[in-house]
Design an enzyme around this catalytic site. Structure first.
Site, PDB file in Angstrom:
ATOM      1  N   GLU A  60      18.139  23.671  42.346  1.00  0.00           N
ATOM      2  CA  GLU A  60      17.885  24.839  41.504  1.00  0.00           C
ATOM      3  C   GLU A  60      16.553  25.510  41.789  1.00  0.00           C
ATOM      4  OE1 GLU A  60      19.043  21.969  40.490  1.00  0.00           O
ATOM      5  OE2 GLU A  60      21.084  22.498  39.913  1.00  0.00           O
ATOM      6  N   HIS A 129      24.982  20.069  28.931  1.00  0.00           N
ATOM      7  CA  HIS A 129      25.947  21.133  29.189  1.00  0.00           C
ATOM      8  C   HIS A 129      26.095  22.098  28.005  1.00  0.00           C
ATOM      9  CE1 HIS A 129      27.142  18.249  32.288  1.00  0.00           C
ATOM     10  NE2 HIS A 129      27.808  19.202  32.875  1.00  0.00           N
TER      11      HIS A 129
HETATM   12  C1  LIG Z   1      20.346  19.546  38.235  1.00  0.00           C
HETATM   13  C2  LIG Z   1      21.830  19.661  38.218  1.00  0.00           C
HETATM   14  N1  LIG Z   1      22.413  20.714  38.816  1.00  0.00           N
HETATM   15  C3  LIG Z   1      23.746  20.866  38.790  1.00  0.00           C
HETATM   16  C4  LIG Z   1      24.532  19.938  38.173  1.00  0.00           C
HETATM   17  C5  LIG Z   1      26.045  20.141  38.122  1.00  0.00           C
HETATM   18  N2  LIG Z   1      26.700  19.153  38.973  1.00  0.00           N
HETATM   19  C6  LIG Z   1      27.166  17.994  38.441  1.00  0.00           C
HETATM   20  S1  LIG Z   1      27.725  16.978  39.612  1.00  0.00           S
HETATM   21  C7  LIG Z   1      27.401  18.063  40.840  1.00  0.00           C
HETATM   22  C8  LIG Z   1      27.682  17.675  42.268  1.00  0.00           C
HETATM   23  C9  LIG Z   1      26.950  16.435  42.680  1.00  0.00           C
HETATM   24  O1  LIG Z   1      27.302  16.057  43.974  1.00  0.00           O
HETATM   25  P1  LIG Z   1      26.742  14.745  44.631  1.00  0.00           P
HETATM   26  O2  LIG Z   1      25.268  14.634  44.448  1.00  0.00           O
HETATM   27  O3  LIG Z   1      27.228  14.733  46.035  1.00  0.00           O
HETATM   28  O4  LIG Z   1      27.401  13.544  43.809  1.00  0.00           O
HETATM   29  P2  LIG Z   1      28.940  13.247  43.533  1.00  0.00           P
HETATM   30  O5  LIG Z   1      29.315  14.014  42.295  1.00  0.00           O
HETATM   31  O6  LIG Z   1      29.714  13.678  44.727  1.00  0.00           O
HETATM   32  O7  LIG Z   1      29.037  11.783  43.285  1.00  0.00           O
HETATM   33  C10 LIG Z   1      26.851  19.235  40.319  1.00  0.00           C
HETATM   34  C11 LIG Z   1      26.493  20.410  41.112  1.00  0.00           C
HETATM   35  C12 LIG Z   1      23.889  18.851  37.552  1.00  0.00           C
HETATM   36  N3  LIG Z   1      24.579  17.914  36.908  1.00  0.00           N
HETATM   37  N4  LIG Z   1      22.556  18.725  37.599  1.00  0.00           N
END
Ligand SMILES: Cc1ncc(C[n+]2csc(CCOP(=O)(O)OP(=O)(O)O)c2C)c(N)n1
Lengths: 336, 389
Positions: A60, A129
């Protein structure tokens, strides 16, 4: 006129802006192929390409920080923060950079950045959220903070925000995304109500009820319920949270003599406090009772099973109206 | 694929003989997708003690957590849970690493590590408490030495690094282990955590599950190079392991834990796996993901792989399969019962634990709200979903 959902109306507004100005670029997580987790940017990457609608890495601070660089270069970035609670990693870029560069450079550099943030609760989501972080930003000079309450306004204001030379935080009431309304896509945003102005959505004579974003609908419902009991409520949709259009609120309170302000964010240091204080200063001799705030509690946003207790609902707003009017209410008999 | 990280990262140079760095960046693999045990000159050593019985128990663990995951997904579909983040496909990464930990090690994970939580001994009802919306956290971190799941992407990596600084100060030999995804490696927090971990040479393991997707974003959007290779820039040695090979994951985790316990500082592990399900039950992967890709990865399924290994060894008896199935069913049943019989929280619970001691300001808000509820006569029924519209 077309019937469309709130989310679709923002999508249509973004599309218009992308069409009208080649300098408009969209940035954010999952906004391209997926069309955003709420589908607000659905189809835009397909139609405008990956250079105009950019799926960014998951960072972000980088999303907002690079938007600053793009703005230096003459672009008009529109940034999506996926959920309210994820804006904090970008907080420093927003409050120390985005907000201050115009001032710092004595007007030489414009920061026409729009930061879209789905905000507020009521959708049964997990932690982070459902937050209402608007006060952190209204406290920062140099930012314009706006929110919208119906599809038509959403459609118009997103375009006004994008064409505004100042940075604008555009808060989208996510629990209203699926609500439908009439949208006139031919309406010229430049000719429409400016985004800085509050709107009187229902006229009334007994009490002024100020709301914004997700609670505007609740406030209107409260006004109709009160009408059945013979109480006449004037509902103001604040729309602009920074700067606030006090003139509209003042004019109303001078007529009604009573003020109730409602928001989902916690009470302390919230926008309600600011409106109450400013109106008290400007309308002291017109007020027949102290302004009343009906807000979320001063607690972290609670787990979903209890969120309806934290969020001001119709009944709590009416109880606040009773307090402002000195009618029997839940706190009757208690001293201050 | 040729980055040789031997010698990267301060004190590791002198210990490079003992600690394999995965010279070349081929995946460390001990069991092939067809279940063949292949020997590895460096990593065999780290699982040499694993008996047939323990292999069977790894198979059981993986089967149980898949069953937990499927059951929780079903509970969500039935409206009993608000949301669930499936770990389908990541069983080997979670069990292989989770079973390598000592009870006094401390885990800081994301929301997807329910298999690790199972290894830590988290109560099954506690596992779903948050996703049901009944509480902000399911368990007391100190009873299982695992922090409650983190939703802010990457934030937990800093907490692990700080915890490891504390371990170092205390002169203990436990380790902080942090789990995160491929997407998380883009966040500032994760990068800052690696800076601190390397600067202070603290006992922390960065366990990155590269499941190839961050919601709709492919891993190539997050990084131009292999994630494991990023660590070198921070002076942190790294391992790149087949995340669907439970033995290889266990070996790599043991390497990293051992290095940390001996004062060798942080290690970055990239466990290469695949998220076979949706991101969460609210996600629709068909919008961004090719079905063929899923098929390719299904062929590398971590549970089929260990089952094939057991079969080759003549261990996959009907008796074992039945026993494992019964255990999985029992665990799933226990979780379901715990979930569906969980009492709803009390309205005034929202005011609990905001501060460690009471304060009159919040007490007043609570008192006012109690009066408000009482004004309806029936506190529980006072505030309907309607009321919060
Ligand atoms: C700071 C932040 N930005 C955005 C999100 C929304 N979000 C939740 S999970 C996710 C993807 C995460 O991907 P990854 O780190 O590869 O982990 P995975 O879910 O694949 O285990 C996003 C963008 C969040 N939870 N926190």
């Amino acid at each position: 006129m077309t019937q469309m959902t709130f989310a679709r109306a923002i999508n249509a507004g973004l599309r218009k802006s992308l069409e009208n100005d080649p300098k408009v670029v969209l940035l954010g997580e999952d906004i391209g192929t997926l069309g955003g987790v709420f589908r607000v940017t659905d189809g835009l990457q397909k139609d405008f390409g990956t250079h105009r609608v950019v799926d960014t890495p998951l960072a972000e601070s980088a999303i907002v920080g690079t938007a600053v660089g793009l703005a230096y270069r003459g672009y008009r970035p529109v940034v999506e923060i996926q959920f309210d609670g994820f804006v904090y990693p970008a907080f420093d870029q927003i409050v120390s950079q985005v907000a201050k560069i115009h001032y710092r450079t004595r007007g030489a550099v414009k920061m026409p950045i729009t930061i879209r943030i789905p905000f507020g609760g009521g959708i049964g989501s997990p932690e982070h959220h459902s937050e209402s972080p608007e006060a952190y930003f209204t406290h920062t000079s140099g930012l314009r903070v706006v929110t919208v309450a119906d599809p038509q306004d959403a459609y118009t204001v997103i375009q006004q925000a994008i064409s505004c030379d100042d940075p604008v935080l555009y808060f989208e009431p996510k629990r209203r995304y699926h609500d439908k309304g009439e949208v006139d896509e031919a309406l010229d945003p430049a000719a429409a109500e400016p985004m800085g102005r509050a709107r009187v959505l229902a006229t009334g004579t007994d009490v002024t009820l100020v709301a914004y974003g997700p609670l505007v609908k609740t406030a209107l419902d409260a006004a109709s319920a009160a009408a059945d009991e013979g109480i006449s409520i004037e509902v103001i949709d604040l729309r602009s949270l920074a700067p606030v259009d006090y003139d509209t609120v003042v004019a109303s309170v001078r007529r009604t003599g009573h003020l109730v302000i409602t928001h989902e964010a916690g009470q302390s240091g919230g926008l309600g406090a600011e409106v109450a204080a400013s109106i008290t200063e400007r309308c002291f001799y017109y007020l027949e009772a102290p302004p009343v705030r009906v807000t979320g509690f001063d607690i972290p946003y609670p787990y979903s099973k209890l969120e309806m207790h934290h969020l001001p609902g119709l009944d709590r707003i009416l109880d606040g109206v009773d307090r402002a009017l000195g009618r029997p209410n839940s706190l009757s008999g208690l001293e201050g | 694929m040729s980055t040789d990280q031997t010698g990267q990262g301060g004190s590791t140079a002198s210990t490079s003989a003992r600690y394999p760095h995965g010279q070349g960046r081929d995946l460390v693999q001990l069991v092939t997708p067809s279940g063949e045990r292949v020997s590895h000159p460096e990593f065999d050593y780290w699982v040499r003690d694993i008996t047939d019985e323990q292999l069977c128990s790894l198979y059981e663990d993986m089967t149980v957590i898949r069953r937990i995951d499927v059951e929780a997904t079903a509970l969500q579909r039935q409206g009993e849970l608000g949301l669930w983040p499936p770990l389908l496909g990541q069983e080997a990464a979670q069990i292989g690493s989770g079973r390598a930990l000592r009870s006094d090690d401390f885990v800081f994970s994301s929301y997807r590590e329910n298999g690790v939580a199972y290894c830590r001994g988290v109560d099954l009802t506690d596992l779903v408490r948050v996703w049901r919306g009944n509480a902000s956290s399911g368990w007391d971190p100190y009873t299982v030495n695992m922090a409650t799941p983190q939703i802010i992407i990457g934030a937990q990596t800093l907490h692990a690094t700080g915890y490891a600084m504390g371990i170092q100060n205390d002169g203990a030999d436990s380790v902080a282990v942090t789990y995160f995804g491929d997407g998380a490696t883009s966040e500032g927090d994760v990068n800052e955590a690696m800076v601190f971990a390397a600067s202070f040479q603290v006992p922390v393991v960065f366990f990155c599950t590269n499941n190839h997707w961050a919601i709709s974003e492919p891993v190539r959007l997050q990084s131009h190079i292999q994630l494991a290779d990023r660590a070198a820039g921070f002076g942190i040695p790294s391992l790149r392991v087949d995340g669907n090979d439970v033995l290889a994951v266990m070996a790599a985790t043991r390497v990293a834990l051992d290095r940390a316990r001996r004062g060798g500082g942080p290690t970055f592990i990239e466990a290469v796996s695949y998220r076979m399900g949706p991101h969460t039950t609210a996600d629709d992967p068909t919008r961004y993901r090719d079905a063929n890709e899923l098929e390719d990865w299904a062929a590398k399924d971590p549970i089929s792989r260990i089952a094939a290994l057991l079969d080759r060894k003549g261990l996959l008896t009907e008796e074992l399969q039945q026993q494992v199935k019964d255990k999985a069913d029992a665990v799933a049943h226990e979780m379901r019962t715990g979930c569906t019989t969980m009492p709803d929280p009390e309205p005034l619970d929202v005011f609990k634990h905001v501060y460690s001691t009471p304060n009159s300001w919040l007490d007043r808000q609570q008192d006012h709200y109690a009066r408000y509820l009482a004004s309806f006569g029936d506190p529980a029924g006072a505030v309907s979903e309607e009321g919060a519209r």
